[in-house]
Design an enzyme around this catalytic site. Structure first.
Site, mmCIF file in Angstrom:
data_model
loop_
_atom_site.group_PDB
_atom_site.id
_atom_site.type_symbol
_atom_site.label_atom_id
_atom_site.label_comp_id
_atom_site.label_asym_id
_atom_site.label_seq_id
_atom_site.Cartn_x
_atom_site.Cartn_y
_atom_site.Cartn_z
ATOM 1 N N ASN A 23 27.449 31.740 41.704
ATOM 2 C CA ASN A 23 26.404 31.856 42.715
ATOM 3 C C ASN A 23 26.885 32.808 43.810
ATOM 4 O O ASN A 23 27.936 32.587 44.404
ATOM 5 C CB ASN A 23 26.058 30.491 43.326
ATOM 6 C CG ASN A 23 24.925 30.595 44.340
ATOM 7 O OD1 ASN A 23 25.077 31.180 45.407
ATOM 8 N ND2 ASN A 23 23.777 30.042 43.993
ATOM 9 N N SER A 46 20.793 31.811 40.874
ATOM 10 C CA SER A 46 20.080 32.026 42.128
ATOM 11 C C SER A 46 19.421 30.697 42.479
ATOM 12 O O SER A 46 18.632 30.165 41.696
ATOM 13 C CB SER A 46 19.030 33.124 41.958
ATOM 14 O OG SER A 46 18.465 33.438 43.215
ATOM 15 N N GLU A 47 19.756 30.152 43.640
ATOM 16 C CA GLU A 47 19.436 28.736 43.902
ATOM 17 C C GLU A 47 17.945 28.432 44.064
ATOM 18 O O GLU A 47 17.559 27.274 44.124
ATOM 19 C CB GLU A 47 20.236 28.207 45.095
ATOM 20 C CG GLU A 47 19.939 28.835 46.438
ATOM 21 C CD GLU A 47 20.885 29.973 46.775
ATOM 22 O OE1 GLU A 47 21.463 30.577 45.843
ATOM 23 O OE2 GLU A 47 21.040 30.279 47.974
ATOM 24 N N ASN A 48 17.102 29.462 44.115
ATOM 25 C CA ASN A 48 15.669 29.181 44.124
ATOM 26 C C ASN A 48 15.148 28.816 42.732
ATOM 27 O O ASN A 48 13.983 28.464 42.591
ATOM 28 C CB ASN A 48 14.884 30.361 44.706
ATOM 29 C CG ASN A 48 15.147 31.653 43.969
ATOM 30 O OD1 ASN A 48 16.280 31.960 43.637
ATOM 31 N ND2 ASN A 48 14.106 32.393 43.697
ATOM 32 N N SER A 88 18.040 22.919 40.363
ATOM 33 C CA SER A 88 18.958 23.965 40.801
ATOM 34 C C SER A 88 20.101 23.384 41.636
ATOM 35 O O SER A 88 21.269 23.725 41.450
ATOM 36 C CB SER A 88 18.196 25.005 41.621
ATOM 37 O OG SER A 88 19.066 26.035 42.031
#
Lengths: 219, 233
Positions: A23, A46-48, A88
């Protein structure tokens, strides 16, 4: 010479290992993707809600439904997967991400990190940073060693509100690569042409300096 | 509407029952995957005193930012609120109450709320301003804080496709907070790009089962992009 943003990214990229899920935070960390060493494969989270983030799209490929955590338009790499925000952060909090790279305002000898708020000045919120530092075991913080005015960002104690407590073990600055253990900074490497004295001068927290401090090398 | 048919045809029907001082959970990450028409309807209704739970609060002239000029939002629970001048002004002047919540904690608060779990322990935020006033506890030598679930009178979400029964499918990263918000609203309204007949969506691929969804409306979306980033061919 202090490292450029590109060199910081290059040095972080040397820590990547084949098969890593990574990340990358916004800013310098994002540039790391440009320096993945040849012969190894990494997958960017990608944390979204995307695992397997690809390059930026061409004009024709732009899709408003496909963005990264910095809200930039992106593409998906082969083998990518999509998921919701709870999933996520289950990955992140559950320690499934192999390496997290993010920026900071301050780091201290206890491994505390301050990166999201300057009271009265900058109050934008922490986004996913608190979850990332709490959940990841392997974190590299990238930042400049000191402010423009020469004020150290490597402190005996953070002065700004914390993003995480006791969670940082590695810091790469424009001057040095530093490990945090047992309540002290340990100098591992220095930027090419930067002297140990310069680093000591700009490090406010206690710094352990070994007899030999190798220069970073860039292929 | 009859039986399991959740489809409504007007935005008035979609948001009927929303009144002052309610809590509204909204899906979306930035401007990606936001229920544009439902937000516009709340603006039209001029509902005031709302508590809004959403990762972000839009930008000055789009998304949830549209509810700011008329002071419709009393409190917002969000993880990131940058890029919005009016928001910043209202926050700094104290007109708007802002509860900054870590992104993963926010997602889990809604997930827990929808799943009937009142609270959970998380390491996120321990030792930070987020932990203030919260119960702390150690498990296996590691420190955690107790975070409470969130539910709301309304949830407004955006999906790609719905069938008449309210089964939802999202597209790409427009999924984000929408599935969790959908579970945690007493009345959940989904604004979608396309409505199909029951049986047309593959049951294997439904993200949000219709049991969570009360109303479905077909919208027209602008899908504004915040950071248009391209590479050269």
């Amino acid at each position: 010479m202090a490292l450029t943003r590109e060199q910081l990214a290059q040095r972080v990229a040397q820590e990547l290992k084949d098969g890593y899920y990574v990340n990358l935070g916004i800013g310098i960390p994002t540039l790391v993707a440009n320096y993945v060493p040849e012969g190894i494969e990494v997958m960017l989270q990608s944390e979204n809600g995307l695992l397997g983030m690809g390059a930026f799209p061409t004009e024709e490929e732009i899709d408003a439904d496909l963005i990264n955590a910095g809200k930039q338009t992106v593409t998906m790499s082969k083998g990518a997967s999509l998921f919701d925000s709870a999933e996520s952060f289950a990955m992140i909090r559950g320690g499934h991400v192999d390496l997290t790279v993010l920026g900071a305002f301050e780091v201290d000898v206890q491994g505390n990190i301050a990166s999201y708020m300057i009271p009265g000045k900058l109050i934008k919120g922490m986004g996913g940073a608190m979850d990332l530092v709490a959940g990841a075991d392997n974190i590299i913080v990238t930042m400049t060693h000191a402010s423009k005015h020469g004020v150290s960002k490597l402190l005996s104690q953070c002065t700004l509100p914390l993003t995480g407590k006791g969670c940082i073990k590695k810091v790469l600055t424009d001057l040095a690569f530093i490990e945090i253990k047992a309540g002290k900074f340990h100098l591992l490497e220095r930027a090419p042409g930067v002297s140990v004295e310069q680093i000591i001068e700009l490090t406010e927290g206690e710094l352990v300096v070994p007899d030999v401090v190798p220069e970073m090398s860039f292929a | 509407m009859a039986g399991f048919d959740k489809v409504v045809t007007t935005y008035e029907q979609a948001m009927a029952g929303l009144t002052d001082n309610m809590t509204v959970l909204a899906g979306g990450f930035g401007l990606c995957g936001i229920p544009e028409g439902l937000i516009a309807q709340i603006k039209k209704m001029q509902t005031k005193g709302l508590t809004v739970v959403s990762n972000n609060c839009g930008v000055d002239d789009f998304g949830l930012g549209l509810l700011l000029p008329d002071r419709q939002i009393k409190k917002i629970i969000a993880s990131y609120v940058g890029e919005n001048a009016e928001f910043e002004r209202q926050m700094m002047s104290g007109e708007l109450d802002v509860e900054l919540t870590p992104q993963g904690t926010l997602a889990e608060k809604m997930r827990a709320g929808g799943a009937g779990i009142p609270a959970f322990f998380t390491a996120t935020g321990y030792g930070t301003p987020v932990a203030e006033g919260k119960e702390e506890r150690q498990f296996n030598g590691k420190n955690y804080i107790l975070e409470e679930a969130i539910t709301g009178e309304f949830a407004i979400v955006k999906a790609w496709k719905a069938d008449r029964y309210g089964n939802l499918v999202y597209r790409h990263t427009a999924r984000n907070f929408n599935p969790m918000a959908a579970t945690a609203g007493k009345i959940t309204v989904a604004e979608v790009e396309e409505i199909v007949e029951p049986g047309e969506l593959d049951p294997n691929e439904i993200h949000t089962p219709g049991i969570y969804v009360n109303r479905v409306i077909k919208g027209n979306f602008e899908k504004r992009i915040e950071q248009r980033t391209v590479r050269q061919k």
